[in-house]
Write a protein that holds these residues in place. Structure first.
Motif, short mmCIF file in Angstrom:
data_model
loop_
_atom_site.label_atom_id
_atom_site.label_comp_id
_atom_site.label_asym_id
_atom_site.label_seq_id
_atom_site.Cartn_x
_atom_site.Cartn_y
_atom_site.Cartn_z
N GLU A 53 0.66 -1.23 0.36
CA GLU A 53 -0.05 -0.08 0.12
C GLU A 53 1.02 1.29 -0.05
O GLU A 53 0.30 2.40 -0.96
CB GLU A 53 -1.21 -0.33 0.98
CG GLU A 53 -2.10 1.15 1.15
CD GLU A 53 -2.25 1.35 2.22
OE1 GLU A 53 -3.30 1.80 2.29
OE2 GLU A 53 -3.12 0.80 3.69
N PRO A 54 1.47 1.23 0.69
CA PRO A 54 2.86 2.71 0.82
C PRO A 54 3.52 2.50 -0.13
O PRO A 54 3.80 3.92 -0.85
CB PRO A 54 3.54 2.73 2.30
CG PRO A 54 2.85 1.03 2.25
CD PRO A 54 2.46 0.59 2.25
N GLU A 55 3.93 1.72 -1.10
CA GLU A 55 4.87 1.67 -2.30
C GLU A 55 4.43 2.26 -3.31
O GLU A 55 5.39 2.80 -4.03
CB GLU A 55 5.73 -0.16 -2.79
CG GLU A 55 6.18 -0.49 -0.90
CD GLU A 55 7.46 0.94 -0.68
OE1 GLU A 55 8.20 1.31 -2.17
OE2 GLU A 55 7.82 0.72 0.04
N CYS A 56 3.09 2.27 -3.44
CA CYS A 56 1.86 3.29 -4.69
C CYS A 56 2.63 4.38 -4.93
O CYS A 56 1.70 4.78 -3.93
CB CYS A 56 -0.26 2.28 -5.05
SG CYS A 56 -0.33 2.97 -5.97
N PRO A 57 3.25 4.36 -5.34
CA PRO A 57 3.18 5.82 -5.84
C PRO A 57 1.90 6.71 -5.88
O PRO A 57 2.04 8.39 -6.27
CB PRO A 57 4.12 6.67 -7.01
CG PRO A 57 4.00 5.80 -7.51
CD PRO A 57 3.63 4.15 -6.37
N ILE A 58 0.79 6.41 -6.51
CA ILE A 58 -0.38 7.05 -6.31
C ILE A 58 -1.48 6.84 -6.35
O ILE A 58 -2.76 6.69 -6.96
CB ILE A 58 -0.88 7.02 -8.50
CG1 ILE A 58 -0.83 4.97 -8.52
CG2 ILE A 58 0.32 7.71 -9.13
CD1 ILE A 58 -1.37 4.93 -10.33
#
Length: 112
Positions: free
Chosen positions: A47-52
């Motif tokens: 979840e926190p890795e997704c830049p969008i």
């Protein structure tokens, strides 16, 4: 609880999430990724890795259609275990409305 990929991923398909998934539960379509809800261990590292901000916990309101879309296409598309390159125009596609209706492709991706 599991995590699901939502409309924001369509035509952006950043793959930062794939590189951190400990159970390889991502599947690749031509222009988006999905998570197999039966394989996801609910660790939340993607979840926190997704830049969008396209990955959401399935407990969020209104995600039922996305849970089913993730389930359906994780059965049809190839598994992806390595981070690939997002589309060249991914930045321009961020925030574009109505991606599911206008841009979504049912075609499988290449997998890895």
């Amino acid at each position: 609880m599991t995590y699901v990929v939502t409309e924001d991923c369509i035509a952006c398909k950043h793959m930062d999430c794939v590189s951190v998934c400990p159970v390889d539960c991502f599947y690749e379509g031509e222009n988006m990724l999905v998570i197999n809800p039966d394989e996801c261990i609910d660790c939340g590292v993607c979840e926190p890795e997704c830049p969008i901000d396209a990955i959401k916990p399935d407990m969020d309101a209104g995600l039922e259609p996305w849970i089913e879309l993730n389930r359906k296409y994780s059965r049809l598309w190839p598994n992806i275990t390595e981070m690939g390159q997002p589309p060249a125009n991914a930045k321009e596609m961020e925030g574009v409305p109505n991606k599911l209706r206008d841009l979504f492709s049912e075609a499988p991706g290449e997998g890895s």
